[in-house]
Design an enzyme around this catalytic site. Structure first.
Site, short mmCIF file in Angstrom:
data_model
loop_
_atom_site.label_atom_id
_atom_site.label_comp_id
_atom_site.label_asym_id
_atom_site.label_seq_id
_atom_site.Cartn_x
_atom_site.Cartn_y
_atom_site.Cartn_z
N ASP A 85 0.20 -0.05 9.61
CA ASP A 85 0.56 1.16 10.47
C ASP A 85 1.67 1.55 10.49
OD1 ASP A 85 -0.35 3.61 11.67
OD2 ASP A 85 -0.36 2.46 13.90
N ILE B 5 0.92 -1.30 0.02
CA ILE B 5 0.07 -0.03 -0.03
C ILE B 5 1.07 1.31 0.07
CG2 ILE B 5 -0.27 0.05 2.40
CD1 ILE B 5 -3.16 0.73 1.50
N GLY C 223 -6.22 -7.87 10.04
CA GLY C 223 -4.72 -8.29 10.56
C GLY C 223 -4.88 -8.97 11.98
N SER D 74 -8.74 -3.92 9.96
CA SER D 74 -9.10 -4.62 11.09
C SER D 74 -8.98 -6.19 10.89
CB SER D 74 -10.39 -4.50 11.65
OG SER D 74 -10.36 -3.34 12.07
N TYR E 106 -5.67 -7.30 14.21
CA TYR E 106 -7.07 -6.92 15.04
C TYR E 106 -8.09 -8.17 14.79
CZ TYR E 106 -6.00 -2.37 16.65
OH TYR E 106 -5.58 -1.22 17.21
N GLY F 244 2.09 -3.81 11.33
CA GLY F 244 1.33 -4.06 10.35
C GLY F 244 1.25 -2.91 9.38
#
Length: 165
Positions: free
Chosen positions: A33, A10, A119, A117, A121, A31
């Site tokens: 983030d 990404i 991954g 969410s 999460y 991840g």
């Protein structure tokens, strides 16, 4: 709006904005983030601290610079942490709808989304895909292309099946 699916990183997408699956603190993490903060450089964290001194609520979205990435902006969303008991589907839906609203405020026409969410999460991947596709298709927006970016081949195939099916 065109809904497209690609496999890749990404942080390497040539779009107006990339969506970050952030945590409530808005100070970087793992991840997607972590990858976005690494690729964007220190300017992303500096902007997060300045713009979100108290973080961001689950289901909400806000923007910062994209720093050194090709994109102009990062639209940060805080997805629900399924593993921690946040199982309200409307919070996940809100992430995509709010991201599109922020994109519209910015004038972004091309936006790359991760699977929020799904991954660390722990949101069930099939439902995360359903929420992403349904919400992006049903939310009024000026965005011309919403690009779902799959990190791996299995997720890419599942996204393609949902988008094409």
């Amino acid at each position: 709006m065109d809904l497209t699916v690609v496999q890749g990183d990404i942080t390497q997408q040539h779009v107006d904005a990339v969506v970050n699956a952030a945590n409530r603190a808005m100070r970087g993490g793992g991840g997607v983030d972590g990858a976005i903060h690494r690729a964007g450089g220190p300017a992303v964290l500096e902007d997060c601290i300045a713009r979100f001194p108290h973080g961001l609520a689950t289901g909400d979205a806000g923007w910062t610079t994209a720093g050194e990435m090709a994109a102009r902006w990062v639209i940060h969303v805080v997805g629900p942490n399924h593993r921690a008991g946040e199982t309200d589907r409307s919070l996940l839906t809100s992430c995509y709808a709010r991201a599109l609203a922020v994109a519209d405020e910015l004038g972004a026409r091309t936006v790359a989304f991760p699977l929020v969410s799904a991954g660390i999460y722990g949101w069930p991947k099939d439902d995360a895909i359903a929420v992403a596709v349904e919400t992006l298709r049903s939310t009024p927006t000026e965005v011309e292309e919403a690009r779902l970016v799959a990190f791996d081949a299995v997720t890419h195939a599942a996204l393609m099946a949902r988008v094409d099916g």
